[in-house]
Design an enzyme around this catalytic site. Structure first.
Site, PDB file in Angstrom:
ATOM      1  N   ASP A 278       0.833  -1.202   0.000  1.00  0.00           N
ATOM      2  CA  ASP A 278       0.000   0.000   0.000  1.00  0.00           C
ATOM      3  C   ASP A 278       0.870   1.256   0.000  1.00  0.00           C
ATOM      4  O   ASP A 278       1.893   1.305   0.675  1.00  0.00           O
ATOM      5  CB  ASP A 278      -0.886  -0.018   1.259  1.00  0.00           C
ATOM      6  CG  ASP A 278      -2.126   0.844   1.111  1.00  0.00           C
ATOM      7  OD1 ASP A 278      -2.028   1.928   0.517  1.00  0.00           O
ATOM      8  OD2 ASP A 278      -3.190   0.424   1.593  1.00  0.00           O
TER       9      ASP A 278
ATOM     10  N   HIS B 115      -8.422  -2.486  -8.776  1.00  0.00           N
ATOM     11  CA  HIS B 115      -8.269  -1.300  -7.943  1.00  0.00           C
ATOM     12  C   HIS B 115      -7.254  -0.335  -8.542  1.00  0.00           C
ATOM     13  O   HIS B 115      -7.492   0.872  -8.600  1.00  0.00           O
ATOM     14  CB  HIS B 115      -7.844  -1.724  -6.532  1.00  0.00           C
ATOM     15  CG  HIS B 115      -7.625  -0.583  -5.592  1.00  0.00           C
ATOM     16  ND1 HIS B 115      -8.667   0.141  -5.057  1.00  0.00           N
ATOM     17  CD2 HIS B 115      -6.493  -0.021  -5.107  1.00  0.00           C
ATOM     18  CE1 HIS B 115      -8.183   1.080  -4.269  1.00  0.00           C
ATOM     19  NE2 HIS B 115      -6.861   1.012  -4.281  1.00  0.00           N
TER      20      HIS B 115
END
Lengths: 181, 410
Positions: free
Chosen positions: B224, B319
């Site tokens: 992330d 995503h």
């Protein structure tokens, strides 16, 4: 015991000074300034001075506050604080902690005042030596400051303390410090 | 998670260069021990180091506040406050007197004035406390809130809970020690008790051993926050409020805090191949699924690559494709933390991500990306936004000045 306390205090003072030199000086509100009536340049300062706010006290306790911090005598002779005055309250006293006959620690006026050795420090903290401003005539609000004119052997010296929220400092007193109660 | 991806896209070459530069900057700024701490940043912010130290300190004084572009410490608490109803402009001034003093002392490892646990304060552990304000506080100060200082528009995926939103004041408390975070949080709350009360607290963590080869991973296991705007100058207009902002906000920023719940039970049922398809990135390296095995996370994605059946290799709902910035300004600095709280009755987890991001203008930079994710993002199957708040981050305080001084017009 007293000597040990003073040495510890002095070490803390040096630390604070070092940090200041590194550019992490505290807000100016906690440094002391000499009053106009001071006979000499301020030989006494109150470092990291703070006082308990009345807005963090219950309604029935707003009659007095404690002032804490590190008193520092930069002079070459011992200095004694014998009393003081403040626009915030009608009376200023030096207080000390003693053990009463039942073994409980109690606050009482230090009749002899506080003596700070030449070049030394004297710590004021909750549950130990501190300055009381009593019969307060106005609220002390968090984030404001309170000034005290200390009567000392070197003349009147004004110190300033930052007002902060603090839940402690509600110790029992002997006798009751407020004459009006 | 709700993060823009800036790699890939052959159509915007200049933008690609910028993204690559950003990746390099991050490596330099955050993840190497040779980071030029402060040497080339007269702003007062420093890179920080990946692995913290017990007595490490980060600067309080400077053009910008710390806790934004410096390396994220592994432990954080976001503490939002409501001002007491009787707080007026003078009370605000007193609030910033206390905050400025408490923060400067705590970050230096000294403890606040009333601190009786100075041994806890002495473990400064890279502590940063970053102050941001809500629209009500700005108005009380007599200033005009920027148009973006308001709740984000409602997104279709949102299931927002009141307990994780809003607030007049937000303190981001980060350190390399969870004890340091707890102590600082306690002292800050206690110091403001007569002026403000806690509205919500979100506590989070990152991998304490983050570093080269060990990137930030959220609790889905996903790498992330890999690609970021450059924090060393080129993207400053994306990070900081500039000349067009009111004086009190100049060199400040905006903070978006969104609480993203993860549904780990259903995620558990998904195999790794399907997970990579949903994300568009490899789970092991974080590199796009179009990159060869072993390629670094910041490898450019090929959003146009197709498989033998003619489908995009990076799924149309992946995503990373949906989060991918479609314009250079759709980027922002993400500083996320995981949370893992006590599972409610009948559930096996209460986990997710505290998505915290800094940017100059959330409506311009963040909302378009979030809108695309709300419209289509395979990860929405396993994630739900349950909290959202926007704050204006104050500029740093120069020596001898208060935080919020310009806001108060002092």
């Amino acid at each position: 015991m007293r000597v040990r306390t003073l040495i510890a205090g002095a070490a803390a003072g040096v630390l604070a000074l070092t940090l200041t030199a590194c550019g992490s000086s505290s807000s100016t509100s906690t440094t002391s300034t000499p009053s106009a009536s001071a006979s000499t340049a301020a030989v006494l300062t109150l470092q990291d001075g703070w006082a308990k706010s009345t807005d963090s006290m219950s309604a029935d306790k707003k009659t007095m506050t404690g002032v804490f911090g590190m008193l520092k005598n930069t002079g070459s002779t011992p200095l004694t604080i014998t009393g003081g005055s403040s626009a915030a309250g009608k009376m200023v006293q030096m207080h000390e902690t003693v053990m009463n006959s039942s073994g409980t620690m109690q606050m009482q006026e230090a009749k002899a005042g506080f003596t700070i050795p030449a070049g030394g420090t004297f710590e004021l903290k909750p549950g130990a030596n501190h300055i009381m401003v009593m019969d307060l005539v106005k609220d002390l609000k968090v984030g404001d400051t309170v000034s005290i004119d200390l009567k000392t052997s070197a003349g009147v010296i004004t110190v300033t303390a930052a007002v902060r929220a603090f839940p402690g400092g509600s110790e029992s007193y002997n006798p009751s410090p407020s004459m009006s109660h | 998670m709700s993060s823009p991806d800036t790699t890939g896209g052959t159509a915007r070459r200049g933008f690609l260069t910028s993204a690559a530069g950003a990746a390099g900057a991050l490596a330099l700024a955050g993840w190497t021990a040779t980071a030029p701490s402060g040497a080339s940043t007269p702003t007062g912010t420093t890179a920080g180091t990946a692995v913290g130290s017990a007595t490490g300190t980060r600067p309080f004084r400077g053009r910008h506040q710390s806790g934004i572009i410096d390396h994220p410490q592994p432990y954080a608490a976001f503490v939002a406050f409501d001002l007491h109803p009787d707080v007026d402009k003078d009370a605000l001034r007193r609030l910033f007197v206390v905050l400025t003093d408490d923060i400067e002392r705590l970050m230096a490892g000294r403890g606040s004035l009333t601190d009786q646990e100075t041994e806890l304060a002495a473990v400064s552990a890279d502590l940063t406390i970053t102050v941001a304000v809500g629209a009500r506080l700005v108005a009380l100060a007599g200033a005009t809130p920027p148009s973006w200082l308001a709740p984000l528009p409602a997104f279709s995926i949102d299931r927002l809970e009141e307990r994780w939103g809003g607030g007049d004041l937000c303190l981001q408390v980060c350190a390399s020690s969870p004890t340091t975070v707890a102590h600082a949080q306690r002292r800050l709350i206690a110091g403001l008790v007569t002026l403000a009360s806690v509205r919500w607290v979100q506590r989070g963590f990152r991998e304490p051993f983050e570093g080269p080869g060990r990137p930030m991973r959220n609790l889905l296991g996903q790498v992330d926050g890999t690609i970021q705007p450059a924090v060393n100058g080129p993207d400053d207009d994306l990070l900081w409020c500039g000349a067009s902002a009111p004086a009190w906000l100049r060199d400040g920023s905006a903070l978006v805090v969104r609480r993203i719940e993860m549904h780990l039970d259903t995620w558990d049922a998904v195999d790794r191949h399907s997970r990579e398809n949903a994300i568009g990135r490899r789970l092991d390296t974080g590199a796009p699924v179009t990159a060869p095995a072993g390629a670094p996370a910041e490898t450019a994605a090929d959003l146009f690559a197709k498989d033998s059946l003619g489908f995009h290799v990076i799924d149309d709902g992946a995503h990373m494709r949906r989060a991918h910035a479609t314009a250079p300004h759709e980027r922002f600095l993400r500083r996320p933390y995981s949370y893992d709280d006590v599972p409610p009755p009948g559930k096996t987890s209460d986990s997710g991500l505290i998505f915290a991001a800094y940017m100059a203008d959330p409506v311009r930079q963040f909302v378009p990306v979030q809108q695309r994710l709300a419209e289509k993002d395979l990860l929405n199957i396993w994630t739900t936004p349950v909290g959202s708040a926007v704050f204006a981050v104050l500029p740093g305080a120069a020596e001898g000045h208060l935080l919020g001084e310009a806001l108060l017009g002092l």
